[in-house]
Design a protein around this motif. Structure first.
Motif: not given
Length: 516
Positions: A17-19, A66-67, A71-74, A78-79
């Motif tokens: 994903p881009s981020p 999907h993993r 992670l994007l929602r974790d 992300m921090n």
């Protein structure tokens, strides 16, 4: 400068994903291997996968889409990701480094050649101490900001991995490694085609492809002959590290030395200094002398120029560390290269043998051993090269081996040092007086940190024993190990020259050790 193929790299970037696309750059730079937060980041993606492979490229290739969405929602992940990428960016783009501050006018790279490099488990091109030291050289050069370029070989099967069979015997296992799953990139020429280096061996040309490994701010270039342009036999030159066959061994060292210098020339890299780490790459200096002779210099003049820009490190008094080949076997494999330059062969002559260490010493202006005692032993070993020179004046100097601090200091010890010394030790380990602060560490805290590291080691031993049981289909009991017991172990090989029997030469001292 040649381009680097980014096929697998681009595959990973497109998958992410881009981020999270910064993970692709991080995966292809071994800076992560000595940054605790970065390794924690990989571990969070898939703990089991990371524990088994320690390879971020394979990890990202194998992780399902999907993993990454999870992670994007974790928030914790992300921090940590943002913190690691900020540290990585700061490291790769410093305002200044130790080298740029102290040598602002230096304009040519230091080229380092070695048979093996111990960077990480995911780059299995090392066997033991020489490779680990070379890896630490590369990492420290990166930290200091040295204009440092390393050259080596890429081995399809690496060095053997040891396992224990059902009868308790050691067996050797040679895995096969796939370059496209490793944190390395193929090097391309200016036309976007894979770069091939031509290396003269015997009466023919052997072709070698090149790979680039990024270790912090330093690049390692690795050569490999497994290309369709070669004969089936020549494609196997780099199959195994330290191939026991004399034929393959000589060809490997020709590829490393002569091929290594030709690779640098193809990349437009002109060395300021060449550092030969052990005698294996010493053929590099034959190539450098030959080029200067082609430009019109005499053999003596060319030797003087090459010697003036070469440093050589010798590592061991053990015969196995000094390659000697029948001189006619070397002449045969250098036939196409030597042509009418037979005097080059004399630089390594030792009677009817060709001695790679001798070649390195005779073509270097500076020779160093790896400890004070080793320097004394080396002077005695090679005193015949300097007839009439007093033993203590023979120019072999000691430079005691060190380690790359951030790779080898255990995390529990890092915490103690941070608390009682301050984090300055991480960047400036050689500040005068800084280590006196360890005297402030309470004995009980130091001992607890030691025990915690030991507990982790004991747990590793238990896991290895369980894996062995599973592999052999047995249920052998796994003995409990007392964390307060003295554990004596040998890494990689229980070689005779490591002199294990010294433990038994002073039984009173051994008794005190075992019972204290």
């Amino acid at each position: 400068m040649a381009r680097v193929d980014e096929c697998t790299y681009e595959t990973i970037r497109e998958k992410l994903p881009s981020p999270l696309r910064g993970l692709a750059d991080l995966a292809y730079n071994y800076w992560w291997s000595w940054n605790r937060r970065a390794t924690k980041l990989w571990e969070k993606i898939d703990p089991e996968h990371w524990a088994e492979y320690k390879n971020p490229v394979k990890l990202l290739l194998d992780t399902p889409h999907h993993r990454f969405r999870e992670l994007l929602r974790d928030d914790d992940f992300m921090n940590l990701y943002e913190l690691v990428m900020e540290q990585f960016e700061d490291y790769m783009n410093p305002d200044s480094t130790w080298f740029s501050t102290n040598y602002p006018n230096w304009d040519k790279p230091i080229v380092y050649l070695c048979m093996e490099y111990g960077i990480s488990k995911s780059l299995p091109i090392y066997s033991g101490g020489l490779g680990i030291l070379a890896g630490d050289h590369v990492k420290t050069a990166s930290d200091l900001g040295l204009p440092f370029i390393a050259v080596g070989l890429l081995y399809k099967h690496g060095y053997f991995r040891q396992e224990i069979d059902e009868n308790g015997n050691q067996i050797e296992v040679f895995p096969e490694y796939r370059p496209e799953e490793m944190p390395i990139k193929p090097v391309l020429d200016r036309n976007g085609e894979r770069l091939l280096i031509e290396v003269p061996i015997e009466d023919r040309t052997v072709y070698a492809r090149a790979f680039e490994v990024q270790v912090g701010r330093v690049r390692i270039y690795l050569l490999d002959t497994d290309v369709p342009e070669n004969s089936p036999d020549d494609r196997k030159i780099c199959d195994y590290l330290y191939n026991a066959e004399m034929d393959k061994r000589i060809k490997q060292e020709i590829l490393l030395g002569i091929g290594g210098m030709r690779l640098l020339k193809a990349l437009g890299i002109e060395p300021g200094i060449v550092h030969l780490n052990e005698g294996h790459p010493a053929f590099a200096n034959l190539q450098r002398i030959a080029w200067l002779m082609d430009e019109g210099l005499t053999f003596t003049e060319a030797l003087s120029v090459v010697r003036g820009t070469t440093v050589f490190t010798t590592h061991t008094p053990v015969p196995a560390g000094h390659d000697r080949f029948p001189i006619e076997e070397v002449r045969k494999r250098l036939a196409k290269f030597l042509k009418d330059r037979g005097e080059l062969l004399e630089l390594g002559r030792e009677g009817e043998q060709f001695n790679m260490t001798l070649l390195a010493i005779r073509t270097s202006s500076y020779v160093n051993a790896v400890s004070k005692l080793h320097a004394e032993v080396s002077r005695r070993m090679w005193q015949d090269i300097w007839p009439g020179v007093p033993l203590d004046e023979i120019p072999i100097e000691p430079i005691t081996n060190g380690v790359h601090t951030m790779t080898w200091v255990h995390n529990e010890m890092r915490k103690l040092f941070d608390r009682y010394i301050g984090k300055v030790w991480r960047e400036h380990t050689n500040l005068e007086g800084i280590w006196y602060a360890v005297e402030r560490i309470p004995d009980e805290e130091l001992w607890e940190a030691h025990l915690e590291a030991k507990r982790q080691f004991i747990e590793l031993l238990r896991r290895k024993a369980m894996e062995r049981n599973e592999r052999l289909g047995t249920d052998d009991p796994i003995p409990a190990i007392d964390e307060n017991a003295l554990i004596i172990g040998f890494a990689r090989r229980f070689a005779t020259y490591k002199r294990a029997v010294l433990l038994l030469t002073d039984l009173d001292r051994l008794r005190k050790l075992l019972n204290d």
